[in-house]
Motif scaffolding. Structure first.
Motif, PDB file in Angstrom:
ATOM      1  N   ALA A  33      41.116  28.457   2.174  1.00  0.00           N
ATOM      2  CA  ALA A  33      39.724  28.348   2.076  1.00  0.00           C
ATOM      3  C   ALA A  33      39.598  28.069   0.528  1.00  0.00           C
ATOM      4  CB  ALA A  33      39.129  29.700   2.666  1.00  0.00           C
ATOM      5  N   MET A  34      38.253  27.672   0.331  1.00  0.00           N
ATOM      6  CA  MET A  34      37.741  27.512  -1.008  1.00  0.00           C
ATOM      7  C   MET A  34      36.417  28.109  -0.947  1.00  0.00           C
ATOM      8  SD  MET A  34      39.838  25.850  -2.984  1.00  0.00           S
ATOM      9  CE  MET A  34      38.909  24.605  -4.045  1.00  0.00           C
ATOM     10  N   GLY A  35      35.961  28.739  -2.159  1.00  0.00           N
ATOM     11  CA  GLY A  35      34.645  29.266  -2.415  1.00  0.00           C
ATOM     12  C   GLY A  35      34.061  29.137  -3.633  1.00  0.00           C
ATOM     13  N   TRP A  36      32.500  29.355  -3.378  1.00  0.00           N
ATOM     14  CA  TRP A  36      31.760  29.263  -4.703  1.00  0.00           C
ATOM     15  C   TRP A  36      31.202  30.343  -5.077  1.00  0.00           C
ATOM     16  CZ3 TRP A  36      31.667  24.924  -7.846  1.00  0.00           C
ATOM     17  CH2 TRP A  36      32.067  23.968  -7.135  1.00  0.00           C
ATOM     18  N   PHE A  37      31.281  30.698  -6.221  1.00  0.00           N
ATOM     19  CA  PHE A  37      30.764  31.955  -6.800  1.00  0.00           C
ATOM     20  C   PHE A  37      30.080  31.657  -8.031  1.00  0.00           C
ATOM     21  CE2 PHE A  37      33.328  35.405  -4.871  1.00  0.00           C
ATOM     22  CZ  PHE A  37      34.273  34.512  -4.203  1.00  0.00           C
ATOM     23  N   ARG A  38      29.200  32.483  -8.474  1.00  0.00           N
ATOM     24  CA  ARG A  38      28.004  32.379  -9.572  1.00  0.00           C
ATOM     25  C   ARG A  38      28.143  33.554 -10.465  1.00  0.00           C
ATOM     26  NH1 ARG A  38      22.536  30.664  -6.771  1.00  0.00           N
ATOM     27  NH2 ARG A  38      21.829  32.879  -5.956  1.00  0.00           N
ATOM     28  N   GLN A  39      27.690  33.438 -11.475  1.00  0.00           N
ATOM     29  CA  GLN A  39      27.345  34.619 -12.392  1.00  0.00           C
ATOM     30  C   GLN A  39      26.239  34.353 -13.349  1.00  0.00           C
ATOM     31  OE1 GLN A  39      30.795  36.008 -14.907  1.00  0.00           O
ATOM     32  NE2 GLN A  39      29.845  38.355 -15.033  1.00  0.00           N
ATOM     33  N   ALA A  40      25.467  34.880 -13.076  1.00  0.00           N
ATOM     34  CA  ALA A  40      24.055  35.028 -14.146  1.00  0.00           C
ATOM     35  C   ALA A  40      24.190  35.830 -15.080  1.00  0.00           C
ATOM     36  CB  ALA A  40      22.703  35.490 -13.005  1.00  0.00           C
ATOM     37  N   PRO A  41      23.561  35.410 -16.323  1.00  0.00           N
ATOM     38  CA  PRO A  41      23.443  36.118 -17.615  1.00  0.00           C
ATOM     39  C   PRO A  41      23.232  37.582 -17.418  1.00  0.00           C
ATOM     40  CG  PRO A  41      22.251  33.967 -17.820  1.00  0.00           C
ATOM     41  CD  PRO A  41      22.522  34.141 -16.480  1.00  0.00           C
ATOM     42  N   GLY A  42      24.034  38.338 -17.891  1.00  0.00           N
ATOM     43  CA  GLY A  42      24.028  40.037 -17.729  1.00  0.00           C
ATOM     44  C   GLY A  42      24.141  40.531 -16.213  1.00  0.00           C
ATOM     45  N   GLU A  44      26.712  40.685 -12.611  1.00  0.00           N
ATOM     46  CA  GLU A  44      28.211  40.547 -12.150  1.00  0.00           C
ATOM     47  C   GLU A  44      28.184  39.219 -11.183  1.00  0.00           C
ATOM     48  OE1 GLU A  44      29.116  45.171 -11.600  1.00  0.00           O
ATOM     49  OE2 GLU A  44      29.027  43.832  -9.818  1.00  0.00           O
ATOM     50  N   ARG A  45      29.466  38.512 -11.014  1.00  0.00           N
ATOM     51  CA  ARG A  45      29.754  37.433 -10.420  1.00  0.00           C
ATOM     52  C   ARG A  45      29.342  37.645  -8.989  1.00  0.00           C
ATOM     53  NH1 ARG A  45      35.293  35.368 -11.490  1.00  0.00           N
ATOM     54  NH2 ARG A  45      35.740  37.316 -10.372  1.00  0.00           N
ATOM     55  N   GLU A  46      28.735  36.737  -7.975  1.00  0.00           N
ATOM     56  CA  GLU A  46      28.558  37.017  -6.963  1.00  0.00           C
ATOM     57  C   GLU A  46      28.973  35.888  -5.877  1.00  0.00           C
ATOM     58  OE1 GLU A  46      24.158  36.927  -6.029  1.00  0.00           O
ATOM     59  OE2 GLU A  46      24.051  35.072  -6.851  1.00  0.00           O
ATOM     60  N   PHE A  47      29.171  36.332  -4.925  1.00  0.00           N
ATOM     61  CA  PHE A  47      29.431  35.192  -3.771  1.00  0.00           C
ATOM     62  C   PHE A  47      28.513  34.222  -3.231  1.00  0.00           C
ATOM     63  CE2 PHE A  47      32.249  33.299  -0.705  1.00  0.00           C
ATOM     64  CZ  PHE A  47      31.600  33.313   0.564  1.00  0.00           C
ATOM     65  N   ASP A  57      34.753  24.819   8.465  1.00  0.00           N
ATOM     66  CA  ASP A  57      33.643  25.884   8.694  1.00  0.00           C
ATOM     67  C   ASP A  57      33.123  26.290   7.427  1.00  0.00           C
ATOM     68  OD1 ASP A  57      32.495  28.016  10.849  1.00  0.00           O
ATOM     69  OD2 ASP A  57      33.597  29.163   9.424  1.00  0.00           O
ATOM     70  N   THR A  58      31.962  26.693   7.442  1.00  0.00           N
ATOM     71  CA  THR A  58      31.581  27.043   6.271  1.00  0.00           C
ATOM     72  C   THR A  58      30.519  28.484   6.373  1.00  0.00           C
ATOM     73  OG1 THR A  58      29.378  25.580   6.505  1.00  0.00           O
ATOM     74  CG2 THR A  58      31.087  24.785   5.287  1.00  0.00           C
ATOM     75  N   TYR A  59      30.246  29.006   5.381  1.00  0.00           N
ATOM     76  CA  TYR A  59      29.498  30.085   5.239  1.00  0.00           C
ATOM     77  C   TYR A  59      28.688  30.235   3.831  1.00  0.00           C
ATOM     78  CZ  TYR A  59      27.716  34.767   4.768  1.00  0.00           C
ATOM     79  OH  TYR A  59      26.877  35.905   4.628  1.00  0.00           O
ATOM     80  N   SER A  60      27.475  30.480   4.012  1.00  0.00           N
ATOM     81  CA  SER A  60      26.718  30.638   2.746  1.00  0.00           C
ATOM     82  C   SER A  60      25.774  31.907   2.681  1.00  0.00           C
ATOM     83  CB  SER A  60      25.738  29.460   2.493  1.00  0.00           C
ATOM     84  OG  SER A  60      26.582  28.319   2.415  1.00  0.00           O
ATOM     85  N   VAL A  61      25.850  32.501   1.625  1.00  0.00           N
ATOM     86  CA  VAL A  61      24.906  33.741   1.698  1.00  0.00           C
ATOM     87  C   VAL A  61      23.336  33.278   1.970  1.00  0.00           C
ATOM     88  CG1 VAL A  61      26.329  35.033   0.186  1.00  0.00           C
ATOM     89  CG2 VAL A  61      24.312  33.447  -0.853  1.00  0.00           C
ATOM     90  N   PRO A  62      22.664  34.140   2.462  1.00  0.00           N
ATOM     91  CA  PRO A  62      21.239  34.163   2.776  1.00  0.00           C
ATOM     92  C   PRO A  62      20.403  33.593   1.735  1.00  0.00           C
ATOM     93  CG  PRO A  62      21.894  36.169   3.886  1.00  0.00           C
ATOM     94  CD  PRO A  62      22.899  35.416   2.965  1.00  0.00           C
ATOM     95  N   SER A  63      20.595  34.046   0.586  1.00  0.00           N
ATOM     96  CA  SER A  63      19.557  33.388  -0.564  1.00  0.00           C
ATOM     97  C   SER A  63      19.868  31.943  -0.903  1.00  0.00           C
ATOM     98  CB  SER A  63      19.947  34.124  -1.784  1.00  0.00           C
ATOM     99  OG  SER A  63      21.375  34.147  -2.325  1.00  0.00           O
ATOM    100  N   THR A  91      20.179  29.920 -11.924  1.00  0.00           N
ATOM    101  CA  THR A  91      20.989  29.743 -13.215  1.00  0.00           C
ATOM    102  C   THR A  91      22.175  30.582 -13.276  1.00  0.00           C
ATOM    103  OG1 THR A  91      19.064  29.029 -14.434  1.00  0.00           O
ATOM    104  CG2 THR A  91      20.690  29.824 -15.596  1.00  0.00           C
ATOM    105  N   GLY A  92      23.331  30.079 -13.838  1.00  0.00           N
ATOM    106  CA  GLY A  92      24.307  30.808 -14.320  1.00  0.00           C
ATOM    107  C   GLY A  92      25.583  29.919 -14.233  1.00  0.00           C
ATOM    108  N   ILE A  93      26.701  30.502 -14.324  1.00  0.00           N
ATOM    109  CA  ILE A  93      27.988  29.588 -14.388  1.00  0.00           C
ATOM    110  C   ILE A  93      28.531  29.785 -12.939  1.00  0.00           C
ATOM    111  CG2 ILE A  93      30.399  29.558 -15.286  1.00  0.00           C
ATOM    112  CD1 ILE A  93      29.503  31.309 -17.719  1.00  0.00           C
TER     113      ILE A  93
END
Length: 121
Positions: A33-42, A44-47, A57-63, A91-93
């Motif tokens: 599987a492959m996933g995307w994560f992001r980290q906003a300034p200041g 923690e990294r989030e899924f 098959d995909t899953y995305s967080v509600p936001s 915004t984030g990495i």
């Protein structure tokens, strides 16, 4: 080992769109599987979401559900993150990751270097 390279980040106005890519190379057959994560300034990294290579098959967080779509092209071992209606809080990495095993949770054991997404208000 799997090697991951993200691309497609940039600066966009709120309400705009971007498409990120994550190209996998090396021992790609070991990736389940492959996933995307992001980290906003200041923060923690989030899924953000994930896709299973074999089934799509995909899953995305509600936001991000309804705004972000994860897809993949098995022929070129690439995963995509299509982002619409972007908001400043997006915004984030953005990082992609590969999971080679699943226990109670996906084991994300390989990471890309990240690509910056900046959404201006």
């Amino acid at each position: 080992q799997v090697h991951l390279v993200e691309s497609g980040g940039g600066l966009v106005q709120a309400g705009g769109s971007l498409r990120l890519s994550c190209a996998a190379s090396g021992r790609t057959f070991s990736s389940l599987a492959m996933g995307w994560f992001r980290q906003a300034p200041g923060k923690e990294r989030e899924f953000v979401g994930r896709i299973i290579w074999s089934t799509g098959d995909t899953y995305s967080v509600p936001s991000v559900k309804g705004r972000f779509t994860i897809s993949r092209d098995n022929a070129v071992n690439t995963m995509f993150l299509q982002m619409h209606d972007l908001k400043p809080e997006d915004t984030g990495i953005y990082y992609c990751a590969s999971a080679s095993s699943l226990t109670s949770r996906w084991q994300w054991d390989t990471w890309g270097q990240g690509t910056q997404v900046t959404v201006s208000s």
